[in-house]
Design an enzyme around this catalytic site. Sequence first.
Site, PDB file in Angstrom:
ATOM      1  N   LYS A 131     -38.320  15.588   3.561  1.00 32.92           N
ATOM      2  CA  LYS A 131     -37.405  16.343   4.429  1.00 32.92           C
ATOM      3  C   LYS A 131     -38.214  17.279   5.330  1.00 32.92           C
ATOM      4  CE  LYS A 131     -33.251  19.251   3.810  1.00 32.92           C
ATOM      5  NZ  LYS A 131     -32.393  19.842   2.745  1.00 32.92           N
ATOM      6  N   SER A 187     -27.661  18.842   3.377  1.00 36.68           N
ATOM      7  CA  SER A 187     -28.577  18.883   4.502  1.00 36.68           C
ATOM      8  C   SER A 187     -29.708  17.860   4.419  1.00 36.68           C
ATOM      9  CB  SER A 187     -29.162  20.298   4.593  1.00 36.68           C
ATOM     10  OG  SER A 187     -29.928  20.623   3.438  1.00 36.68           O
ATOM     11  N   SER A 246     -27.149  20.200  -1.253  1.00 34.83           N
ATOM     12  CA  SER A 246     -27.860  19.596  -0.125  1.00 34.83           C
ATOM     13  C   SER A 246     -28.580  18.306  -0.460  1.00 34.83           C
ATOM     14  CB  SER A 246     -28.878  20.593   0.447  1.00 34.83           C
ATOM     15  OG  SER A 246     -28.240  21.749   0.902  1.00 34.83           O
TER      16      SER A 246
END
Length: 522
Positions: A122, A197, A221
Amino acid sequence: MRRFLRTAMIVFSWFVVPYSRFTNIKVSRKKLPPIKSHLLEIPAVDLAKMIRTRKVTSGEVVEAYIERCKQVNPLINAIVQDRFEEALDEAREVDRLISLGLTTEEEMEENTPLLGVPVTVKESIAVKGLTNQAGRVFKTPQIAKSDAPVVEQIKRYGGIVLLVSNTPELCLMWETYNNVTGQTRNPYDLKRTPGGSSGGEAALLASGASLLGLTSDIGGSSRLPAMFSGIWGHKPTPYAVSFKGHHPTSDFPKWGDFFTIAPMTRYAKDLPLLLRCMVDPNGPKLTLEKEVTMSGIRFFFMDNDGPSGMMRPLSRDLHAAINRVANDFNAKRVNIRKMKWSLDISLSAMLTMKNIETIYHKTEEGQRPKTVCTETVKYFFGCSDSILPSVIFGHLQNFMKIIPNSRHKHLATIIEALKTEFKELLGNDGVFLYPTFPNTAHQHYRIYHKLLEPMYMAIFNTLGLPVTNCMIGLDRRRLPMGIQVVANPGQDHLCLAVAREIEKRYGGWVRPPSEESSRRPE
């Protein structure tokens, strides 16, 4: 307040749903190219062994994943920046070292269990030499000068980093879009979101373009994208994995109680391997190698948040699937009445933390600090560089300041009472089954009228419990369904053992629809 919030979500839907439909008009109806390389469908545990035993080269594996990334990214838009050439060089070096035969297979398995296996990260997690600005707009690209500790460990254990993937600005939304990279799309239906996310990682994993992913989790997330994309995401016990080297961050003393860097995988059997390589040697010890039998685990479940009425009920398919899993594992239905406070206690705990990195907290060198009112006006006139969640986060923090301190203290006592209740209920041999979200992947932006529902997940950040999202099949729209498996702190191995059993029983990851499958005759 509760009625106001639920009414607000209904009102938001009047605007959000038409907007979602309008924006989806432009979204392609294309499906992903079919997966053709067999190397892309081998779990990391098995692939690492094949590399160690020279049945396949790391170069072949990395090249196959790079090719897949190039095939799917024009459709899912999940990659922020790649390091493909460097990864290929590292893979060739791995193959050269293995060919020398200086290290036994057993030594490689013990010391470098990820040797030659590709990993994606990420973008909010620092990878040296790659962008690390968590979806924020900067005049000068923010490049990581060093690896986050968890990335250092992955490399030390032999993993090869391919790229950094998309995230909403400062990870502040359960949908993945920003004004730098744009919107990430769900491989199962490009008109739908992969969640957030960690949506970039989830989309790549589900597409067959990644195998192991490093994500983060402060309010679901990692787990929501895992559910929406039909894969596996685990929120570890607090402080078991170092949270350093991530944006956003905070110097608040209890930041690590709520936030963690987290593993995400396409196959449940790979979660223990990846987590083993991520754990902080100075953090709480996890017994990931401990053998577990299903007969030795006590199962409990709930399929709603109790009598609160705050979060919408499960869709028909999800309700049936979760109850099927509960029945298959002989789970005992329980009624933890304090779960009705999930929204109140989670918002109180997270929004009162100080010095969290926001668009108002950290600015580019030479730039004036942003103010909440000015940025709000700029946003509604289309002049802001930020997305709506980043703008309104300042308002939410200010709102929490006007709530009497006595109220926050009262909610803190409820948190402690819930922690005690779970500790006594689960002990060191129990797990709790609970919904991840009440519906499968929705169309883009529709999270804006479902902002209460992530509390199904955020409650476990608030309580500091390890929890895994598990794939439990597809609904009638052929979209992935998920369930959370929760345990007491330090009992991550129970979550992961149940995840592996669920994968065995229900099949796990399913290939997303492809051009080839859509052309097959009925």
